[in-house]
Write a protein that holds these residues in place. Structure first.
Motif, short mmCIF file in Angstrom:
data_model
loop_
_atom_site.label_atom_id
_atom_site.label_comp_id
_atom_site.label_asym_id
_atom_site.label_seq_id
_atom_site.Cartn_x
_atom_site.Cartn_y
_atom_site.Cartn_z
N TRP A 10 0.80 -1.21 0.00
CA TRP A 10 0.00 0.00 0.00
C TRP A 10 0.84 1.27 0.00
CZ3 TRP A 10 -5.17 0.13 -0.73
CH2 TRP A 10 -5.80 -1.10 -0.75
N ARG A 11 2.17 1.14 -0.10
CA ARG A 11 3.01 2.34 -0.17
C ARG A 11 2.56 3.19 -1.36
NH1 ARG A 11 8.35 -0.76 1.25
NH2 ARG A 11 8.40 -0.34 3.47
N GLY A 12 2.49 4.49 -1.14
CA GLY A 12 2.06 5.41 -2.19
C GLY A 12 0.56 5.65 -2.21
N GLU A 13 -0.19 4.88 -1.43
CA GLU A 13 -1.65 5.05 -1.40
C GLU A 13 -2.03 6.10 -0.35
OE1 GLU A 13 -3.55 3.87 -3.61
OE2 GLU A 13 -2.34 2.27 -4.45
N ASN A 14 -3.24 6.61 -0.44
CA ASN A 14 -3.74 7.60 0.50
C ASN A 14 -3.91 6.99 1.89
OD1 ASN A 14 -3.93 9.66 -1.40
ND2 ASN A 14 -6.03 9.13 -1.93
N VAL A 15 -3.64 7.80 2.89
CA VAL A 15 -3.95 7.47 4.28
C VAL A 15 -5.04 8.44 4.71
CG1 VAL A 15 -3.07 7.33 6.64
CG2 VAL A 15 -1.60 6.65 4.71
N VAL A 16 -6.14 7.90 5.22
CA VAL A 16 -7.28 8.73 5.60
C VAL A 16 -7.65 8.47 7.05
CG1 VAL A 16 -8.17 8.82 3.23
CG2 VAL A 16 -9.02 7.07 4.80
N ASP A 17 -8.35 9.45 7.64
CA ASP A 17 -8.79 9.31 9.03
C ASP A 17 -10.14 8.60 9.07
OD1 ASP A 17 -10.78 11.25 8.48
OD2 ASP A 17 -9.91 12.76 9.80
N PRO A 18 -10.72 8.38 10.25
CA PRO A 18 -11.99 7.64 10.33
C PRO A 18 -13.13 8.25 9.52
CG PRO A 18 -11.00 7.76 12.50
CD PRO A 18 -10.18 8.66 11.59
N GLU A 19 -13.09 9.58 9.29
CA GLU A 19 -14.15 10.24 8.52
C GLU A 19 -13.83 10.30 7.03
OE1 GLU A 19 -13.04 11.81 11.55
OE2 GLU A 19 -14.63 10.61 12.45
N GLY A 20 -12.69 9.76 6.63
CA GLY A 20 -12.33 9.76 5.22
C GLY A 20 -11.53 10.96 4.77
N HIS A 21 -11.12 11.84 5.71
CA HIS A 21 -10.30 13.00 5.36
C HIS A 21 -8.87 12.53 5.11
CE1 HIS A 21 -13.46 14.93 7.98
NE2 HIS A 21 -13.66 15.46 6.78
N LYS A 22 -8.30 12.98 4.01
CA LYS A 22 -6.94 12.57 3.66
C LYS A 22 -5.93 13.19 4.61
CE LYS A 22 -3.51 12.37 -0.01
NZ LYS A 22 -3.18 12.69 -1.40
N ILE A 23 -5.05 12.34 5.14
CA ILE A 23 -3.94 12.79 5.98
C ILE A 23 -2.71 12.99 5.10
CG2 ILE A 23 -2.38 12.15 7.86
CD1 ILE A 23 -4.77 10.46 8.99
N GLY A 24 -2.45 12.04 4.22
CA GLY A 24 -1.29 12.10 3.35
C GLY A 24 -1.13 10.79 2.60
N THR A 25 0.11 10.47 2.23
CA THR A 25 0.42 9.29 1.44
C THR A 25 1.30 8.35 2.24
OG1 THR A 25 0.35 10.67 -0.54
CG2 THR A 25 1.40 8.53 -0.76
N LEU A 26 0.99 7.06 2.22
CA LEU A 26 1.78 6.09 2.96
C LEU A 26 3.19 6.01 2.37
CD1 LEU A 26 0.55 2.80 4.41
CD2 LEU A 26 2.82 2.96 3.45
N GLU A 27 4.19 6.28 3.21
CA GLU A 27 5.57 6.32 2.75
C GLU A 27 6.39 5.17 3.31
OE1 GLU A 27 9.76 7.18 2.69
OE2 GLU A 27 8.57 7.15 4.51
N SER A 28 6.16 4.78 4.56
CA SER A 28 7.00 3.75 5.19
C SER A 28 6.24 2.99 6.26
CB SER A 28 8.26 4.39 5.78
OG SER A 28 7.91 5.47 6.62
N ILE A 29 6.79 1.83 6.60
CA ILE A 29 6.20 0.95 7.61
C ILE A 29 7.19 0.80 8.75
CG2 ILE A 29 5.16 -1.33 8.02
CD1 ILE A 29 3.98 0.32 5.57
N TYR A 30 6.71 0.87 9.97
CA TYR A 30 7.53 0.64 11.15
C TYR A 30 6.93 -0.51 11.93
CZ TYR A 30 9.95 4.96 10.15
OH TYR A 30 10.71 5.91 9.53
N VAL A 31 7.75 -1.50 12.22
CA VAL A 31 7.28 -2.68 12.93
C VAL A 31 7.75 -2.65 14.37
CG1 VAL A 31 7.19 -4.10 10.84
CG2 VAL A 31 9.26 -4.10 12.27
N ASP A 32 7.01 -3.33 15.22
CA ASP A 32 7.39 -3.53 16.61
C ASP A 32 8.50 -4.57 16.61
OD1 ASP A 32 7.46 -4.79 19.24
OD2 ASP A 32 5.64 -3.65 19.67
#
Length: 119
Positions: A10-32
């Motif tokens: 999903w890198r490069g896809e939109n990241v949205v909040d619970p109401e569907g408002h765009k926050i930005g674009t998924l750039e990286s993943i951080y794991v525990d």
């Protein structure tokens, strides 16, 4: 939780909040680092004057939909999160601040190891 292999797709896809408002674009993943499960994402956001940065958003209760990753945190909270330059990295000193921003517990490993690793 979203499996690590799937969220990387999903890198490069939109990241949205619970109401569907765009926050930005998924750039990286951080794991525990304890369980190697995706824990946070780095989201590229635009600045007021055209500059871009990466903010960190938890993946807790996140879902994927058509062409988006929907996180469980509001846009304003996410955009106010600790950030780095688009070519920067999350430092060990800043990592606890990310957790504190979302009022999440933070702990290092027995020998002071970090809790997050970029994948």
């Amino acid at each position: 939780m979203i499996p690590a292999g799937n969220i990387r797709d999903w890198r490069g896809e939109n990241v949205v909040d619970p109401e569907g408002h765009k926050i930005g674009t998924l750039e990286s993943i951080y794991v525990d680092v304890v369980n190697d499960e995706p824990s946070f994402i780095g989201v590229e956001v635009g600045g007021l004057i055209g500059g871009k940065s990466i903010v960190f958003v938890p993946l807790q209760d996140a879902t994927v939909g058509p062409r988006e990753v929907r996180v469980n945190y509001g846009r304003d909270l996410a955009k106010a999160a600790p950030s780095i330059d688009t070519d920067g990295e999350l430092t060990a000193a800043d990592e606890p601040k990310v957790f504190a921003h979302y009022q999440m517990p933070y702990s290092t490993g027995a020998n002071g190891e970090r809790q997050l690793a970029r994948r």
